[in-house]
Design a protein around this motif. Structure first.
Motif, PDB file in Angstrom:
ATOM      1  N   ASP A   1       0.766  -1.238   0.089  1.00  0.00           N
ATOM      2  CA  ASP A   1       0.052  -0.085  -0.093  1.00  0.00           C
ATOM      3  C   ASP A   1       0.907   1.356   0.028  1.00  0.00           C
ATOM      4  N   ALA A   2       2.166   1.188  -0.025  1.00  0.00           N
ATOM      5  CA  ALA A   2       2.937   2.313  -0.175  1.00  0.00           C
ATOM      6  C   ALA A   2       3.005   3.120  -1.570  1.00  0.00           C
ATOM      7  N   GLU A   3       3.063   4.297  -1.694  1.00  0.00           N
ATOM      8  CA  GLU A   3       2.982   4.978  -2.970  1.00  0.00           C
ATOM      9  C   GLU A   3       4.323   5.196  -3.641  1.00  0.00           C
ATOM     10  N   ILE A   4       4.899   4.820  -4.405  1.00  0.00           N
ATOM     11  CA  ILE A   4       6.146   4.793  -4.958  1.00  0.00           C
ATOM     12  C   ILE A   4       6.133   5.250  -6.642  1.00  0.00           C
ATOM     13  N   ALA A   5       7.406   5.528  -6.953  1.00  0.00           N
ATOM     14  CA  ALA A   5       7.298   5.939  -8.409  1.00  0.00           C
ATOM     15  C   ALA A   5       7.118   4.734  -9.506  1.00  0.00           C
ATOM     16  N   PRO A   6       6.444   4.771 -10.502  1.00  0.00           N
ATOM     17  CA  PRO A   6       6.167   3.574 -11.413  1.00  0.00           C
ATOM     18  C   PRO A   6       7.670   3.097 -11.697  1.00  0.00           C
ATOM     19  N   ASP A   7       7.690   2.058 -12.131  1.00  0.00           N
ATOM     20  CA  ASP A   7       8.907   1.134 -12.711  1.00  0.00           C
ATOM     21  C   ASP A   7      10.066   1.102 -11.705  1.00  0.00           C
ATOM     22  N   THR A   8       9.528   1.034 -10.295  1.00  0.00           N
ATOM     23  CA  THR A   8      10.377   0.937  -9.272  1.00  0.00           C
ATOM     24  C   THR A   8      10.722  -0.549  -8.999  1.00  0.00           C
ATOM     25  N   VAL A   9      12.052  -0.842  -8.743  1.00  0.00           N
ATOM     26  CA  VAL A   9      12.410  -2.278  -8.632  1.00  0.00           C
ATOM     27  C   VAL A   9      12.083  -2.612  -7.363  1.00  0.00           C
ATOM     28  N   VAL A  10      11.535  -4.005  -7.173  1.00  0.00           N
ATOM     29  CA  VAL A  10      11.078  -4.436  -5.760  1.00  0.00           C
ATOM     30  C   VAL A  10      11.489  -5.858  -5.768  1.00  0.00           C
ATOM     31  N   ASN A  11      12.471  -5.811  -4.719  1.00  0.00           N
ATOM     32  CA  ASN A  11      13.330  -7.079  -4.446  1.00  0.00           C
ATOM     33  C   ASN A  11      12.315  -8.053  -3.744  1.00  0.00           C
ATOM     34  N   LEU A  12      12.362  -9.551  -3.712  1.00  0.00           N
ATOM     35  CA  LEU A  12      11.760 -10.337  -3.102  1.00  0.00           C
ATOM     36  C   LEU A  12      12.448 -11.429  -2.258  1.00  0.00           C
ATOM     37  N   VAL A  13      12.206 -11.723  -1.039  1.00  0.00           N
ATOM     38  CA  VAL A  13      12.410 -13.101  -0.452  1.00  0.00           C
ATOM     39  C   VAL A  13      11.377 -14.162  -0.531  1.00  0.00           C
ATOM     40  N   VAL A  14      11.821 -15.351  -1.024  1.00  0.00           N
ATOM     41  CA  VAL A  14      10.843 -16.308  -1.242  1.00  0.00           C
ATOM     42  C   VAL A  14      11.367 -17.608  -0.573  1.00  0.00           C
ATOM     43  N   ALA A  15      10.381 -18.454  -0.202  1.00  0.00           N
ATOM     44  CA  ALA A  15      10.765 -19.819   0.551  1.00  0.00           C
ATOM     45  C   ALA A  15      11.208 -20.840  -0.570  1.00  0.00           C
ATOM     46  N   SER A  16      12.377 -21.377  -0.023  1.00  0.00           N
ATOM     47  CA  SER A  16      13.214 -22.193  -1.007  1.00  0.00           C
ATOM     48  C   SER A  16      12.456 -23.641  -0.874  1.00  0.00           C
TER      49      SER A  16
END
Length: 568
Positions: free
Chosen positions: A484-499
């Motif tokens: 729900d944060a408002e950020i600039a378009p095309d911002t890169v979002v990094n993820l941590v996922v379960a292995s």
């Protein structure tokens, strides 16, 4: 003896050559950091002999890299480094400018055209894809400047991809003349008149070049041809193109007005933007063919003689006539030049007469106005400035990351252009930075998270795997941006996922009961197994396991081997 593959910036491995053009070679490559295939375009080192070009090149590549659209080839990175092929006598500043792009599997539009006639449906589809890309880039403030079939790729699935955004500007800014620019880019056949004359260009230059591409798709040839770039540039400035249906009778007449409008010499007589061009193209596909009289009237409107056009033609003649290689490609008797000279002389005499009458009547009010520069003014001040000149302001909101909210981004027509009293001036006012809302990502699967980011206009960055016994593989555990944060378009979002895996430690020497409890705590199943050919211990201890220590899948069964007491 095999040679080591070249690696740029310690990251991009350069593999085999897959294409080349007048100013660059394209290689298949591999990003060693992110583990993905890429295309690497290595520019001619002659283009980068000064640091000013390299700076412009990086800035333009960075601007292009911010664009993300299905019809645009993504730019991932750009840079320059010392050229290993430069000999010991090469200048110390010899460098290799390069850009790293999305690797596309498909065919260049120029190769499709050279292979034979293109159907009308395909021609319209290809041009519509180009205009879709330009509509996005122009709204992002990026003008391509070098639209041509060699910069358009058609994928194996038929999707249009436009490439090389920003490169043409970096090159043209480093060239002082038309001849130098055409020598480097080799695209005089697709130049707009303003490019041919060395004047500033805007998005409408791209629309002109797209019109040339449409013309070539419909007729099999470009509207203007000559023996040299200067000869072709002259025709872009001064000559009238034939309607496509006059060159190819199979070309539908309904598309003639579209092409002629796109090829107007005056940018203000072309379509105002790519969206209007697309709409006209779509409407013409199902529309009726205009009559010869209607085409004649349109041609007269767009290309008919006027004092302004005569002056531009004279200036172009002075600029280009020094090149003795100019060759006319349109038919016409030599006496036409005499009549052209007479017409030009008449225009000059009329202008002198008008000037004499003007200075003899100083009390006669002028209805001409010059659009003032109101950029970065508040919208209220801009409206007042225009009102004082008897001009009407039409306010249009547009997002901007550079101009504060409520201030003017630009005007159309732009500052310095002469207009008539009472004309409407479109004033683009900043609505502030464009933002998008970060979707909820935690708990989604990785494919779902990718779709959610794409739908929100965000980019997926690095994906790090982490062991967790309670989550299925590829379940998102963390995101670098809060939901729900408002950020600039095309911002890169990094993820941590379960292995989907857990770490098994070495349990040899543990009692069977303790080892069993440990396996259950980390999400694994224990299977105690008695061995009879070894001495028993009390209590029973693990002497070996069926799985080696390390990461294994959640829910796996681990055999715990221990020595059994002898039967007795």
């Amino acid at each position: 003896m095999s040679t080591e593959p070249r690696v740029l910036a310690g990251r991009y491995r350069v593999d085999e050559l897959i294409g080349h053009g007048g100013m660059a070679k394209v290689y298949r490559g591999f990003d060693l950091t992110l583990g993905r295939a890429v295309a690497i375009k290595i520019l001619d080192p002659e283009l980068a002999r000064d640091t000013a070009f390299r700076t412009r090149f990086r800035l333009e590549a960075q601007s292009a890299s911010r664009m993300s659209h299905p019809s645009i080839v993504r730019v991932f990175d750009a840079g320059d480094e010392a050229d290993p092929q430069a000999g010991s006598g090469a200048p110390s500043g010899t460098v290799t400018p390069y850009i790293v792009m999305e690797l596309i599997h498909g065919t260049l539009l120029k190769d499709i055209i050279s292979a034979g006639p293109v159907s009308v449906d395909d021609a319209v589809r290809y041009v519509d894809g180009i205009l879709e890309a330009l509509d996005y880039s122009h709204r992002a403030g990026v003008v391509h400047r070098d639209i041509k079939p060699g910069n358009v790729m058609v994928t194996e699935k038929g999707q249009v991809k436009v490439m090389d955004f920003g490169i043409a500007r970096a090159v043209s800014d480093s060239s002082s003349t038309v001849a130098e620019t055409t020598q480097i880019i080799g695209t005089a056949a697709y130049f707009s008149p303003e490019q041919a004359k060395g004047e500033p260009v805007d998005a409408r230059a791209d629309l002109y070049s797209t019109g040339v591409v449409l013309y070539e798709l419909l007729t099999g040839r470009q509207p203007f041809r000559g023996e040299s770039p200067v000869a072709v540039a002259y025709q872009h400035v001064s000559e009238t193109p034939l309607a496509p249906s006059e060159v190819n009778e199979d070309s539908p007449g309904a598309l003639d007005p579209i092409v002629l409008r796109a090829l107007a010499k005056d940018p203000y007589q072309r379509y105002p933007d790519a969206a209007h061009f697309r709409a006209a193209l779509d409407a013409a596909v199902e529309g009726r063919a205009p009559s010869r009289k209607e085409i004649g009237a349109l041609t007269s409107e767009l290309y008919g003689p006027s004092p302004k056009q005569a002056q531009e033609t004279a200036r172009s003649l002075r600029q280009l006539s020094s090149d003795t290689t100019m060759t006319r490609t349109q038919s016409g008797p030599p006496v036409a030049w005499i009549w052209a000279g007479v017409a030009l002389l008449a225009v000059l005499l009329t202008s002198v007469l008008f000037w004499v009458v003007s200075i003899s009547s100083p009390d006669t009010p002028s209805t001409s106005r010059t659009v003032p520069n109101v950029v970065d003014m508040s919208s209220e001040r801009a409206q007042n400035a225009l009102s004082e000149l008897d001009l009407t302001a039409k306010l249009v909101l547009e997002s901007s990351s550079e101009i504060v909210e409520g201030n003017v981004i630009r005007t159309d027509p732009q500052a310095g252009v002469a207009v008539a009293e009472g004309d409407e001036i479109t004033v683009y006012v900043s609505s502030g930075k464009e933002t998008v809302v970060v979707p909820t990502l935690v708990g989604l699967s990785l494919p779902q998270a990718k779709d959610a980011l794409s739908a929100a206009g965000l980019q997926l960055g690095t994906v790090i795997q982490r062991n967790d016994k309670s989550l299925q593989a590829d379940t998102v555990m963390e995101a670098s941006e809060k939901a729900d944060a408002e950020i600039a378009p095309d911002t890169v979002v990094n993820l941590v996922v379960a292995s989907g895996r857990v770490t098994l430690t070495d349990l040899t020497g543990w009692t069977v009961d303790a080892a069993t409890r440990q396996l259950e705590q980390i999400g694994l199943a224990a299977q105690p197994t008695e061995l009879t050919d070894c001495p028993a211990t009390d209590p029973a201890t693990v002497i070996s396991m069926s799985e080696a220590p390390g990461d294994i899948a959640i829910g796996s069964t681990v055999e715990l081997r221990f020595c059994a007491a002898p039967a007795g």
